[in-house]
Structures are given as structure tokens and as C-alpha cells.
Design a protein around this motif. Structure first.
Motif: not given
Length: 349
Positions: A283-311
Motif C-alpha cells: 500500500f502506497d499512500l501517495q499512489k492511493y491519494l493520486q489514483s482515487v477520486p477527490a470525492t473518495t478522499l472527501q468521503n473518507n474524511l466525512k465518515e471519520l467526521e461522523q464517527l467523531l461526531a458520535n464520539s
């Protein structure tokens, strides 16, 4: 986030720089981080076309940061002036924007989308496209795990296997920031985890901590290949995905639980260690960041934000003020028994 002590204004073009002095940790050659890093003062560049000025709030000290500084992993080329800015991850706030910036505004909270920005500093000027916006509802302590640890955890769980609710996975390096996030993301999706940790004086406390995060099973590496493991896992229980962040004996332990045909994905420091498994993926993080759509990255953050919001999401952290004793903080982060992610706090600087 388990931290231990140790309304948005409109965008405005920057006609002149509002910050005259800033500080940063830099290095001029590869070597031991505590030897080659030094603190400097500098004047940040005023944001130009499509650029922004960021006031850094916090930045974690990752093993990958130390490996880049020591030369074990590739990073940004050394600067000819001997001042290569260190730091991969962090969170900051936009204080000025240059002409042409439409995706970010003054007051937005942001994290890096790419490596090489050099986040161990109080102020940073960079392209607006190299940043991702995150919710201001998330504390800087929570946001420092974005994007590096967060996107690594999501990538490890999605790139080599299609996991379903009820699946069992096994990982080592479970006490790392990535490992803790893997536990919590998996638990939120109904995926069971076997989490392997290295023996340490406080193993009992660490096991209970990881179980509170959602870990199904947490065991010392020496326990995995013993008859006692049968008391924990049923005969038919085989992991459908293995995650290796360490290599060595810890990798051997992962493969004891992993099904013969199941994929293994490796990341971080494990990539420098031998592995004979035929279906092991890197697993190469930089290749992952460059290969997946920006929406996927944003969705990753939103899913974690939801977990954080639920403590329900947590990473155990240890705060260190960014300043003259930052080299001591680097040394502290290298103590394998710390049990918390050491990070710099730039607030108040």
C-alpha cells in the motif's frame, strides 16, 4: 481524542503578507532526526496565484516523518539552501488567499492532500489544490490524523479486498494511529478484528484500551501461535484480510490467523522487511491519494467526521508545544512504550 498534556469570513486576496516571522523544523541532510533537525525563523511567502497562507494548528510526529528525515524512505528533494521543511501531516487554518482561489476561503480549516508540504512549522504557503477542507467542528487534535493515518486506514480496508459485515480481519501494529483507526472503522462497519501487539510492560492496559476502541480480539504476538489461541477463535475462523505494518515475527503471527488464499496488504515500515507470501500487496499512500477520486478522499474524511461526531472514534495522543524543545519531542515519539501519538501544538505560536 484522549489527549495527554506534555462563522467563516469572506475570502480576501492577499495584497501584502500579514505574518512577518514564523518558525519551522528543517533539515539539510539525511540522518538521525534528533541530530539533523534544527529550528529556524523565516518569513513566509505571500500567497500568489491559486495559493493560500495557512496558520498551522497542530502536526503529528509519524514514523514515516522520521524515516524520510533519516533517508530510509523517499521524500521531497533536499533543498539546496539546507532548509528542507519536515512534516507530512497536520491541520491548519487559512489566513490569506491569493488571486484565483475559489475552493477555499479565509477561516477554513484544512489538512494536506499531498505529501511534501512540510507541516512542522507555524505558517505554510502552498497551492490551494494541495489541501482538503475539514469541518471546523473537529478539534485540531482530532484532525491531525487526516489525511495520512485516515486515508491509510481506509485504503488498507478497501484496496485489496471487498469486506462485508461479519468478516474477520487481522492486523499487527494495532497500537499505531493507523491501527487504532482500522479497529474503529472496521467496528463501525460490523467487521471483526484480531489485533496483534508487541509485548510491553503495560500490555494489559493496552489490550483493554484497544478493546474499548472496538477491537474484537487483542493479543500479544507470542500468544498467537500457541494452543491457547484456539480458546479465542473457532476452528473455522480465518481472517479474509491481513494487514502488516511491522514485518518480522509480527507478520508471522498475522499469517497464523490469515486464510491461505486471503490477501495480505503491507504498509509503512513493513515494506522494508522481507515477506514470502505470494499474494502480498504493497500500500502506497501517495499512489492511493493520486489514483482515487477527490470525492473518495472527501468521503473518507466525512465518515471519520461522523464517527467523531458520535464520539465513537478516538486516537490516544500526547501534546507537545512546538518550540525550542521540539527535538526532545522527536525523541519522545521514538519511545516504543509511549502508547500515544506524539504531536506538536502550534497554537499560541
Amino acid at each position: 481524542m484522549g489527549v495527554k498534556e506534555g462563522s467563516t469570513p469572506p475570502a480576501m486576496f492577499a495584497s501584502r503578507l500579514s505574518v512577518r516571522r514564523a518558525s519551522a523544523l528543517v533539515f539539510g541532510k539525511h540522518g538521525s532526526p534528533t541530530s539533523v533537525l534544527r529550528m529556524i525563523e523565516f518569513e513566509p511567502a505571500a500567497p500568489k496565484q491559486n495559493e493560500v497562507l495557512v496558520r498551522m494548528l497542530a502536526a503529528p510526529i509519524h514514523p514515516v516523518d522520521l524515516d524520510i528525515i533519516s533517508g530510509k524512505l523517499p521524500g521531497q528533494p533536499l533543498s539546496p539552501d539546507g532548509q528542507t521543511f519536515a512534516g507530512v501531516d497536520g491541520v491548519g487554518e487559512i489566513t490569506q488567499v491569493g488571486p484565483g482561489v475559489s475552493n477555499l476561503a479565509v477561516g477554513d480549516r484544512v489538512v494536506p492532500r499531498v505529501a511534501g508540504l512540510g507541516t512542522w512549522r507555524t505558517h505554510l504557503t502552498c497551492s490551494s489544490n494541495s489541501l482538503l477542507k475539514v469541518s471546523r467542528e473537529i478539534s485540531p487534535e482530532s484532525a491531525i490524523m487526516m489525511p495520512g493515518a485516515v486515508h491509510t486506514a481506509f485504503g488498507l480496508l478497501s484496496t485489496v479486498a471487498k469486506l462485508q459485515e461479519g468478516d474477520l480481519i487481522v492486523q499487527n501494529a494495532a497500537t499505531s494511529a493507523v491501527g487504532q483507526l482500522v479497529i474503529q472503522i472496521a467496528a463501525s462497519r460490523g467487521i471483526q478484528t484480531v489485533n496483534i501487539i508487541s509485548p510491553r510492560p503495560d500490555s494489559g492496559e493496552i489490550r483493554e484500551r484497544l478493546k474499548r476502541l472496538g477491537g474484537t480480539v487483542v493479543v500479544d504476538v507470542d500468544y498467537v501461535d500457541s494452543d491457547l489461541m484456539d480458546n479465542i477463535l473457532s476452528d473455522e475462523a480465518e481472517a479474509v484480510l491481513g494487514i502488516d505494518g511491522q514485518g518480522g515475527d509480527s507478520l508471522t503471527a498475522v499469517q497464523v490467523v490469515l486464510g491461505d488464499e486471503a490477501p495480505l496488504v503491507r504498509y509503512g515500515r513493513a515494506l522494508d522487511r522481507p515477506c514470502s507470501r505470494a499474494n502480498a500487496a504493497r500500500f502506497d499512500l501517495q499512489k492511493y491519494l493520486q489514483s482515487v477520486p477527490a470525492t473518495t478522499l472527501q468521503n473518507n474524511l466525512k465518515e471519520l467526521e461522523q464517527l467523531l461526531a458520535n464520539s465513537s472514534a478516538k486516537v490516544y495522543l500526547e501534546r507537545h508545544s512546538f518550540g525550542d524543545r521540539s527535538i526532545d519531542s522527536i525523541a519522545r515519539s521514538q519511545d516504543r512504550f509511549v502508547g500515544r501519538k506524539v504531536f506538536f501544538s502550534m497554537e499560541g505560536r
